[in-house]
Motif scaffolding. Structure first.
Motif, PDB file in Angstrom:
ATOM      1  N   ARG A  43       0.844  -1.197   0.000  1.00 28.24           N
ATOM      2  CA  ARG A  43       0.000   0.000   0.000  1.00 28.24           C
ATOM      3  C   ARG A  43       0.875   1.242   0.000  1.00 28.24           C
ATOM      4  O   ARG A  43       0.699   2.144   0.819  1.00 28.24           O
ATOM      5  N   ASP A  44       1.801   1.276  -0.893  1.00 27.68           N
ATOM      6  CA  ASP A  44       2.719   2.410  -0.983  1.00 27.68           C
ATOM      7  C   ASP A  44       1.946   3.625  -1.501  1.00 27.68           C
ATOM      8  O   ASP A  44       1.441   3.603  -2.630  1.00 27.68           O
ATOM      9  N   PRO A  45       1.842   4.693  -0.704  1.00 23.71           N
ATOM     10  CA  PRO A  45       1.068   5.862  -1.152  1.00 23.71           C
ATOM     11  C   PRO A  45       1.684   6.564  -2.351  1.00 23.71           C
ATOM     12  O   PRO A  45       1.006   7.373  -3.000  1.00 23.71           O
ATOM     13  N   GLY A  76      -6.982   9.692   8.467  1.00 27.89           N
ATOM     14  CA  GLY A  76      -5.889  10.507   7.966  1.00 27.89           C
ATOM     15  C   GLY A  76      -6.308  11.444   6.854  1.00 27.89           C
ATOM     16  O   GLY A  76      -5.454  12.073   6.212  1.00 27.89           O
ATOM     17  N   VAL A  77      -7.607  11.568   6.619  1.00 27.16           N
ATOM     18  CA  VAL A  77      -8.136  12.435   5.564  1.00 27.16           C
ATOM     19  C   VAL A  77      -8.723  13.676   6.217  1.00 27.16           C
ATOM     20  O   VAL A  77      -9.775  13.604   6.866  1.00 27.16           O
ATOM     21  N   ARG A  78      -8.052  14.784   6.060  1.00 23.11           N
ATOM     22  CA  ARG A  78      -8.550  16.030   6.639  1.00 23.11           C
ATOM     23  C   ARG A  78      -9.361  16.780   5.592  1.00 23.11           C
ATOM     24  O   ARG A  78      -8.845  17.122   4.530  1.00 23.11           O
ATOM     25  N   PRO A  79     -10.638  17.048   5.852  1.00 27.45           N
ATOM     26  CA  PRO A  79     -11.448  17.758   4.854  1.00 27.45           C
ATOM     27  C   PRO A  79     -10.933  19.173   4.617  1.00 27.45           C
ATOM     28  O   PRO A  79     -10.509  19.861   5.538  1.00 27.45           O
ATOM     29  N   PRO A 107      -3.519   9.123   1.089  1.00 24.53           N
ATOM     30  CA  PRO A 107      -2.975   8.080   1.972  1.00 24.53           C
ATOM     31  C   PRO A 107      -3.927   7.865   3.136  1.00 24.53           C
ATOM     32  O   PRO A 107      -4.562   8.813   3.606  1.00 24.53           O
ATOM     33  N   LEU A 108      -4.060   6.628   3.581  1.00 28.30           N
ATOM     34  CA  LEU A 108      -4.972   6.309   4.674  1.00 28.30           C
ATOM     35  C   LEU A 108      -4.223   5.660   5.820  1.00 28.30           C
ATOM     36  O   LEU A 108      -3.228   4.957   5.614  1.00 28.30           O
ATOM     37  N   ASP A 109      -4.713   5.887   7.026  1.00 30.57           N
ATOM     38  CA  ASP A 109      -4.227   5.179   8.211  1.00 30.57           C
ATOM     39  C   ASP A 109      -4.991   3.860   8.273  1.00 30.57           C
ATOM     40  O   ASP A 109      -6.147   3.822   8.703  1.00 30.57           O
ATOM     41  N   ALA A 153      -6.785   2.604  11.416  1.00 32.18           N
ATOM     42  CA  ALA A 153      -8.084   3.219  11.710  1.00 32.18           C
ATOM     43  C   ALA A 153      -9.172   2.671  10.803  1.00 32.18           C
ATOM     44  O   ALA A 153     -10.315   2.469  11.233  1.00 32.18           O
ATOM     45  N   VAL A 154      -8.845   2.400   9.536  1.00 29.96           N
ATOM     46  CA  VAL A 154      -9.850   1.902   8.600  1.00 29.96           C
ATOM     47  C   VAL A 154     -10.234   0.469   8.917  1.00 29.96           C
ATOM     48  O   VAL A 154     -11.406   0.083   8.831  1.00 29.96           O
ATOM     49  N   SER A 155      -9.263  -0.355   9.318  1.00 29.16           N
ATOM     50  CA  SER A 155      -9.491  -1.789   9.449  1.00 29.16           C
ATOM     51  C   SER A 155      -9.935  -2.234  10.831  1.00 29.16           C
ATOM     52  O   SER A 155     -10.461  -3.328  10.984  1.00 29.16           O
TER      53      SER A 155
END
Length: 443
Positions: free
Chosen positions: A46-48, A172-175, A410-412, A415-417
């Motif tokens: 998962r390389d951003p 990790g997604v800041r609006p 990119p995602l953390d 936190a998602v899983s």
């Protein structure tokens, strides 16, 4: 781990991606059903910085063979190659207002999504003893006070929108921008740091105490531009909401709406009564604004840390407006200009719109916007259209995370899983399967 699971990966180029996916399929076939093992493998893929991204959502609630379902999902995965230059489109959150509510909206996420649960409990705690009652009605299939009632729907919509926004941030997604519909604008203010969530809860509690004395009425959704409805307006009926070029809602007293509905029909307009018990966003609720003003006088208001496209002014919220108690108290008796606010947002930037609320009402409105139709911007929702079966809320949430990944963010992944094991005062989401309906007329 049970329920739905998001598998995601990235590759250096379009030749490497099929090879990586074959490796994933081989691993699935070799260790049938052990998706946690595969998730650990994908941590190394998962390389951003790799531009070719793939996602597959595996449904582990289906009674069929989970290994076969996982294999099929990966074979049919969505793969996208990112643009070689420039950052991904930023995320803009849309937060729902009254009219979007339905029984047990988002309740399947409670107790399984840690960040979501934490923020829901934070808002419930801010309501004091009433928070326990509010939570119980939210989780119940048959709430004591119907969710359509303003004293139930508005606090829950605020809590839900705010908690979903914080969940997206935890990935990790800041609006980069926020646009809130009616009470959703208060949730946007909390996300942007204008108002503390506890102070927003105090404001909603003050409003609730004044609902009993408010003028009975509601809103009527009309398929027409606001400018064409002038002849139907009077002291008892006004424009309350502008959702789009041909989507207007009239606010008025019961008598006023009963009078105008047949006239609209006779003139060839389609009109639908919204599930909203008061004439919100009309001058009829001026006394409610006064009650709000008293609560806001004791509140610290700050300039927004994130751009808010206000549905009161149909432009970016200015610092002097954000810190003015009169601006926020007047919200309940001023029209909601969601369509013009969305126009302002999408004319200034191309974004990935994410609806952080129950259903797809704002998503459906956004899909008709030229910027989305032409592909300059895109839209996804974090919850299902209506209540679904087991895992429906989690599936929609993961679709939102998948959209962010495919967009290039990119995602953390922790936190998602992450699933289960959430501490939330010993209260769980309940075992009653959800049922119900809602109408596409947000206000």
């Amino acid at each position: 781990m049970s329920g739905h699971m998001l598998l995601a990966w990235s590759a250096r180029d379009e030749r490497a991606e099929p090879r990586l996916r074959r490796k994933i399929l081989d691993e699935l076939a070799r260790h049938r059903g052990q998706l946690e093992r595969l998730d650990r493998l994908l941590d190394d893929h998962r390389d951003p910085d790799h531009p070719v991204r793939g996602v597959a959502v595996v449904d582990r609630t289906d009674p069929g063979d989970p290994a076969d379902q996982a294999l099929a999902a990966v074979r049919d995965a969505t793969v996208r190659t990112l643009a070689r230059h420039g950052p991904p489109r930023p995320v803009a959150l849309m937060l729902d207002g009254h009219g979007a509510q339905h029984v047990r909206m988002g309740a399947q996420l409670y107790g399984t999504e840690p960040e979501f649960t934490r923020w829901m409990d934070h808002v419930f705690a801010a309501f004091g003893a009433h928070g326990d009652v509010l939570r119980a009605d939210w989780l119940a299939e048959h709430p004591v006070i119907p969710v359509d009632a303003a004293e139930r729907g508005q606090p829950l919509l605020f809590a839900l929108g705010h908690a979903l926004a914080r969940t997206v941030e935890s990935w990790g997604v800041r609006p980069a921008a926020l646009v809130g519909h009616s009470v959703g604008e208060l949730a946007a203010a909390a996300v942007a740091g204008v108002i503390d969530p506890a102070d927003a809860a105090s404001l909603l509690a003050a409003r609730a105490s004044a609902y009993a004395d408010a003028v009975p009425g509601g809103l009527l959704a009309v398929a027409a531009p606001a400018g064409q409805l002038t002849e139907f307006l009077d002291g008892d009926v006004c424009v309350g909401v502008v959702n789009g070029p041909h989507q207007t809602m009239l606010a008025g007293t019961e008598e006023g709406l009963d009078s105008v509905a047949p006239r609209l029909k006779a003139a060839g307009y389609t009109a639908i009564r919204a599930r909203i018990p008061l004439p919100f966003h009309s001058p009829l609720l001026a006394p409610l604004a006064e009650a709000s003003q008293a609560a806001l006088a004791r509140t610290v208001l700050r300039p927004p840390g994130t751009d808010i496209y206000s549905t009161i002014t149909a432009r970016r919220l200015r610092p002097e407006e954000a810190t003015d108690p009169a601006f926020w108290s007047a919200q309940v008796c001023r029209p909601v200009l969601f369509g013009p606010a969305l126009d302002a947002l999408l004319s200034e930037r191309d974004v990935l719109l994410i609806e952080a609320g129950p259903g797809r009402m704002l998503t459906n409105l956004a899909r008709r916007h030229p910027a989305v139709v032409e592909g300059r911007s895109a839209v996804v929702a974090l919850l299902p259209q209506r209540q679904g079966g087991p895992g429906a809320d989690r599936r929609a949430l993961l679709d939102g995370a998948a959209a962010c990944w495919l967009e290039g963010h990119p995602l953390d992944w922790r936190a998602v899983s992450v699933r289960g094991g959430v501490s939330h005062s010993g209260r769980g989401p309940g075992a009653v399967p959800p049922t119900g309906d809602s109408r596409d007329v947000p206000a």
